[in-house]
Design an enzyme around this catalytic site. Structure first.
Site, short mmCIF file in Angstrom:
data_model
loop_
_atom_site.label_atom_id
_atom_site.label_comp_id
_atom_site.label_asym_id
_atom_site.label_seq_id
_atom_site.Cartn_x
_atom_site.Cartn_y
_atom_site.Cartn_z
CD GLU A 162 -3.00 -0.62 0.10
OE1 GLU A 162 -2.53 -0.90 -0.83
OE2 GLU A 162 -4.07 -0.47 0.57
CB THR A 208 -5.65 5.56 -2.52
OG1 THR A 208 -6.79 4.61 -2.97
CG2 THR A 208 -5.46 5.77 -1.21
N1 LIG Z 1 -1.69 -5.62 -7.83
C1 LIG Z 1 -2.20 -4.65 -7.76
N2 LIG Z 1 -3.29 -4.41 -8.04
C2 LIG Z 1 -4.15 -3.37 -8.09
N3 LIG Z 1 -3.59 -2.03 -8.33
C3 LIG Z 1 -2.42 -1.94 -8.24
C4 LIG Z 1 -1.48 -3.34 -8.07
N4 LIG Z 1 -0.10 -2.80 -8.09
C5 LIG Z 1 -0.23 -1.52 -8.49
N5 LIG Z 1 -1.23 -1.07 -8.33
C6 LIG Z 1 -1.59 0.40 -8.45
O1 LIG Z 1 -2.35 0.88 -7.49
C7 LIG Z 1 -3.44 1.85 -7.93
C8 LIG Z 1 -4.41 1.35 -7.29
O2 LIG Z 1 -4.76 1.58 -5.93
P1 LIG Z 1 -5.57 2.30 -5.06
O3 LIG Z 1 -5.29 2.32 -3.73
O4 LIG Z 1 -5.63 3.94 -5.87
O5 LIG Z 1 -7.15 1.82 -5.37
P2 LIG Z 1 -7.82 0.75 -4.67
O6 LIG Z 1 -6.76 -0.22 -3.91
O7 LIG Z 1 -8.69 0.16 -5.69
O8 LIG Z 1 -8.73 1.62 -3.65
P3 LIG Z 1 -8.98 1.70 -2.23
O9 LIG Z 1 -7.76 1.45 -1.41
O10 LIG Z 1 -9.53 3.20 -2.06
O11 LIG Z 1 -9.99 0.93 -1.74
C9 LIG Z 1 -3.27 1.80 -9.63
O12 LIG Z 1 -2.49 2.88 -9.78
C10 LIG Z 1 -2.74 0.59 -9.80
O13 LIG Z 1 -2.18 0.70 -11.07
N1 LIG Z 2 -8.25 4.86 4.61
C1 LIG Z 2 -7.84 4.98 3.15
C2 LIG Z 2 -8.31 3.85 2.48
C3 LIG Z 2 -8.00 3.60 0.92
O1 LIG Z 2 -7.17 2.94 0.62
C4 LIG Z 2 -8.52 6.11 2.60
O2 LIG Z 2 -9.51 6.46 2.95
O3 LIG Z 2 -7.47 7.26 2.10
#
Ligand SMILES: Nc1ncnc2c1ncn2[C@@H]1O[C@H](COP(=O)(O)OP(=O)(O)OP(=O)(O)O)[C@@H](O)[C@H]1O
Ligand SMILES: N[C@@H](CCO)C(=O)O
Length: 295
Positions: free
Chosen positions: A120, A168
């Site tokens: 993360e 995010t």
């Molecule tokens: N294995 C992976 N799976 C998904 N996204 C990835 C991965 N590795 C890198 N990334 C990158 O992480 C970003 C997505 O993560 P982000 O935290 O923004 O979204 P999310 O995980 O769906 O959301 P949230 O944390 O709000 O629930 C994108 O830019 C993506 O390219």
């Molecule tokens: N707690 C985080 C979760 C998203 O990955 C936020 O709201 O930014």
């Protein structure tokens, strides 16, 4: 080869910004790992075109490095990236469970939380664990500086994903620097109510404990159609509605009997706002599941 199914998660639940998270029954990522001299990653499935295969840029690469566990890693994405359903965390948690088993590292699920949070940190700049904790432990989790508290919970939810992306990183940019004491008091009350609701599997308490007037109002501005979708879900019987994680997904808590109507109402309201969407009718569920060869 080892295979792990790692669930989508929903962080914050309104009143628990950066603290609360829940594992969802669906959707999920599937991660397959085999020992290899160097880590390589292939990604298929939902939104895979937006996900880097370079181990230095993918959350699973960070996990492989943290566990000193090089592997051939295949990710089949069920959780679309930048959705608010913990896409990056699902892969990181799944890889942590898979590589820990592949290399017999002997870490407990709790010990894998900071390992998966390394992934993360790679994508959002901060090692927040409110998605990886439920993805690893299942149920409802409370993450603080002192550790993780987990309770099993089985509350029905609808997670509605619009076809728009909010990263995010961007959504963290709108979080206010400070809050009034009145808002803090209200949010503490909500968070306490929600926590009791989770221990009782009570959708009414959970829904009414999602209220937050500090972070959520800023984030809803990033989601086209949010207010009408929220109203439609509440009218159809949702007990509470809020932004899922950093958005743009929207989470509605409900009783099982109203779930289908709420899902249609949310998709229709997004449609009326000119936004395509998809609704998952699911429930708070289990953490990552490990399957050994042939099982
Ligand atoms: N294995 C992976 N799976 C998904 N996204 C990835 C991965 N590795 C890198 N990334 C990158 O992480 C970003 C997505 O993560 P982000 O935290 O923004 O979204 P999310 O995980 O769906 O959301 P949230 O944390 O709000 O629930 C994108 O830019 C993506 O390219
Ligand atoms: N707690 C985080 C979760 C998203 O990955 C936020 O709201 O930014």
């Amino acid at each position: 080869m080892l295979t792990v199914r790692a669930p989508a998660t929903s962080a914050n639940l309104g009143s628990g910004f950066d603290v609360f998270g829940v594992a969802l029954g669906t959707p999920a990522d599937v991660i397959r790992v085999e020992r290899a001299p160097e880590t390589t990653i292939t990604v298929t499935g939902a939104g895979s075109e937006y996900i880097p295969e370079d181990p230095a840029k993918n959350t699973v690469g960070a996990v492989a490095k943290a566990l000193d566990a090089p592997a051939r890693i295949r990710i089949d994405k069920g959780v679309r990236p930048s959705s608010g359903l913990g896409s990056s965390a699902a892969s990181a948690a799944g890889a942590a469970v898979a590589l820990n088993a592949l290399y017999d590292r002997g870490r407990s699920r709790r010990e894998l939380v900071p390992v998966a949070a390394e992934g993360e940190a790679l994508v959002s700049g901060e090692a927040h664990a409110d998605n990886v904790a439920p993805a690893l432990l299942g149920g409802f989790t409370i993450v603080t500086d002192d550790g993780v508290t987990q309770v099993d919970a089985a509350v029905p939810v609808v997670a509605c994903l619009p076809e728009i992306s909010v990263s995010t990183r961007d959504a963290r940019g709108v979080v206010p620097d400070s809050a009034s004491m009145d808002d803090v008091v209200d949010t503490v009350g909500s968070a306490a109510t929600l926590t009791v609701g989770m221990t009782r599997d009570d959708p009414d308490l959970v829904g009414s404990g999602m209220r937050d007037d500090i972070v959520t109002p800023e984030r809803t501005k990033l989601i086209d159609g949010y207010e009408s979708v929220r109203e439609a879900a509440l009218e159809a019987g949702a007990t509470g509605v809020t932004v899922s994680g950093a958005g743009p997904g929207i989470l509605a808590v409900c009783r099982r009997r109203e779930q289908r109507a709420i899902a249609s109402a949310m998709v229709d309201a997004f449609d009326a706002a000119g936004v395509e969407s998809r609704a998952y009718q699911t429930a708070i569920g289990e953490g990552a599941t490990l399957y050994r060869d042939g099982s």
